[in-house]
Design a protein around this motif. Structure first.
Motif, PDB file in Angstrom:
ATOM      1  N   MET A   1      42.987  29.871  -5.637  1.00 16.60           N
ATOM      2  CA  MET A   1      44.403  29.835  -5.946  1.00 16.60           C
ATOM      3  C   MET A   1      45.106  28.701  -5.184  1.00 16.60           C
ATOM      4  SD  MET A   1      46.522  31.220  -7.879  1.00 16.60           S
ATOM      5  CE  MET A   1      47.646  32.500  -8.210  1.00 16.60           C
ATOM      6  N   PHE A   2      44.668  28.460  -3.947  1.00 18.12           N
ATOM      7  CA  PHE A   2      45.260  27.415  -3.118  1.00 18.12           C
ATOM      8  C   PHE A   2      45.135  26.054  -3.794  1.00 18.12           C
ATOM      9  CE2 PHE A   2      44.594  24.163   0.187  1.00 18.12           C
ATOM     10  CZ  PHE A   2      45.839  24.204   0.788  1.00 18.12           C
ATOM     11  N   PHE A   3      43.941  25.732  -4.277  1.00 21.52           N
ATOM     12  CA  PHE A   3      43.721  24.438  -4.910  1.00 21.52           C
ATOM     13  C   PHE A   3      44.455  24.329  -6.237  1.00 21.52           C
ATOM     14  CE2 PHE A   3      39.993  24.620  -2.078  1.00 21.52           C
ATOM     15  CZ  PHE A   3      40.233  23.461  -1.364  1.00 21.52           C
ATOM     16  N   LYS A   4      44.583  25.440  -6.935  1.00 23.73           N
ATOM     17  CA  LYS A   4      45.306  25.445  -8.202  1.00 23.73           C
ATOM     18  C   LYS A   4      46.769  25.060  -7.974  1.00 23.73           C
ATOM     19  CE  LYS A   4      46.526  28.389 -12.086  1.00 23.73           C
ATOM     20  NZ  LYS A   4      46.490  29.712 -12.677  1.00 23.73           N
ATOM     21  N   LYS A   5      47.364  25.578  -6.909  1.00 22.56           N
ATOM     22  CA  LYS A   5      48.769  25.269  -6.629  1.00 22.56           C
ATOM     23  C   LYS A   5      48.941  23.825  -6.165  1.00 22.56           C
ATOM     24  CE  LYS A   5      50.216  29.936  -6.173  1.00 22.56           C
ATOM     25  NZ  LYS A   5      51.381  30.705  -5.987  1.00 22.56           N
ATOM     26  N   ILE A   6      47.990  23.320  -5.404  1.00 22.63           N
ATOM     27  CA  ILE A   6      48.046  21.914  -4.996  1.00 22.63           C
ATOM     28  C   ILE A   6      47.947  21.013  -6.226  1.00 22.63           C
ATOM     29  CG2 ILE A   6      46.768  20.072  -3.809  1.00 22.63           C
ATOM     30  CD1 ILE A   6      46.111  22.106  -1.635  1.00 22.63           C
ATOM     31  N   PHE A   7      47.037  21.350  -7.121  1.00 21.39           N
ATOM     32  CA  PHE A   7      46.865  20.575  -8.344  1.00 21.39           C
ATOM     33  C   PHE A   7      48.127  20.623  -9.199  1.00 21.39           C
ATOM     34  CE2 PHE A   7      44.927  20.103 -12.686  1.00 21.39           C
ATOM     35  CZ  PHE A   7      44.583  18.772 -12.545  1.00 21.39           C
ATOM     36  N   LEU A   8      48.750  21.784  -9.303  1.00 22.64           N
ATOM     37  CA  LEU A   8      49.977  21.935 -10.074  1.00 22.64           C
ATOM     38  C   LEU A   8      51.085  21.064  -9.485  1.00 22.64           C
ATOM     39  CD1 LEU A   8      51.838  23.339 -12.151  1.00 22.64           C
ATOM     40  CD2 LEU A   8      52.173  25.137 -10.446  1.00 22.64           C
ATOM     41  N   LYS A   9      51.259  21.113  -8.170  1.00 20.46           N
ATOM     42  CA  LYS A   9      52.287  20.287  -7.529  1.00 20.46           C
ATOM     43  C   LYS A   9      52.006  18.804  -7.753  1.00 20.46           C
ATOM     44  CE  LYS A   9      52.172  22.246  -3.393  1.00 20.46           C
ATOM     45  NZ  LYS A   9      52.528  22.539  -1.992  1.00 20.46           N
ATOM     46  N   SER A  10      50.756  18.418  -7.686  1.00 20.93           N
ATOM     47  CA  SER A  10      50.380  17.028  -7.901  1.00 20.93           C
ATOM     48  C   SER A  10      50.707  16.582  -9.330  1.00 20.93           C
ATOM     49  CB  SER A  10      48.890  16.850  -7.619  1.00 20.93           C
ATOM     50  OG  SER A  10      48.487  15.542  -7.901  1.00 20.93           O
ATOM     51  N   LYS A  11      50.398  17.410 -10.306  1.00 26.22           N
ATOM     52  CA  LYS A  11      50.684  17.069 -11.706  1.00 26.22           C
ATOM     53  C   LYS A  11      52.192  16.988 -11.954  1.00 26.22           C
ATOM     54  CE  LYS A  11      48.530  19.822 -14.477  1.00 26.22           C
ATOM     55  NZ  LYS A  11      47.721  20.705 -15.298  1.00 26.22           N
ATOM     56  N   ALA A  12      52.948  17.913 -11.376  1.00 27.14           N
ATOM     57  CA  ALA A  12      54.400  17.891 -11.542  1.00 27.14           C
ATOM     58  C   ALA A  12      54.998  16.650 -10.886  1.00 27.14           C
ATOM     59  CB  ALA A  12      55.017  19.162 -10.960  1.00 27.14           C
TER      60      ALA A  12
END
Length: 124
Positions: A1-12
């Motif tokens: 879940m941690f990496f998913k949120k980092i990836f989401l922030k990066s894409k945004a």
């Protein structure tokens, strides 16, 4: 879940960066689009931490939240606030133009953030 949120922030942040770079290329955005975008998305993430524990926003919604944070931020005299507003208009237009696509994946909180963006645009 941690990496998913980092990836989401990066894409945004990349989405916001791309929108700000359009204005930078036109000579109306001053500053570093990447740094500004990353800062805006992180501010939105931090400001909305309590609601983000309940749902994971869509990339475009988090981008909108970042732009809202920049426009409403403490530094409202930022010379780039109009360019952030322009970028927010583009985000809202994308969501409105592709309503069926986004409605199928949006949570109630995503809709609330887009409604907040529309209200901010209309009041500006």
């Amino acid at each position: 879940m941690f990496f998913k949120k980092i990836f989401l922030k990066s894409k945004a942040a990349t989405l916001v960066q791309n929108l700000l770079e359009l204005r930078s290329e036109e000579g109306v955005f001053s500053g570093n689009p990447q740094k500004v975008a990353t800062s805006l998305v992180q501010k939105a993430w931090d400001d909305r931490q309590s609601s983000l524990k309940q749902f994971t926003p869509q990339e475009i919604t988090l981008a909108a939240a970042g732009l809202i944070a920049g426009i409403r931020g403490e530094n409202y005299t930022d010379p780039n606030v109009n360019e952030m507003l322009y970028a927010l208009v583009l985000v809202v237009n994308e969501v409105s133009s592709n309503k069926n696509k986004y409605d199928s994946c949006f949570h109630a909180h995503d809709h609330l953030i887009i409604e907040e963006a529309i209200e901010l645009i209309e009041s500006s």
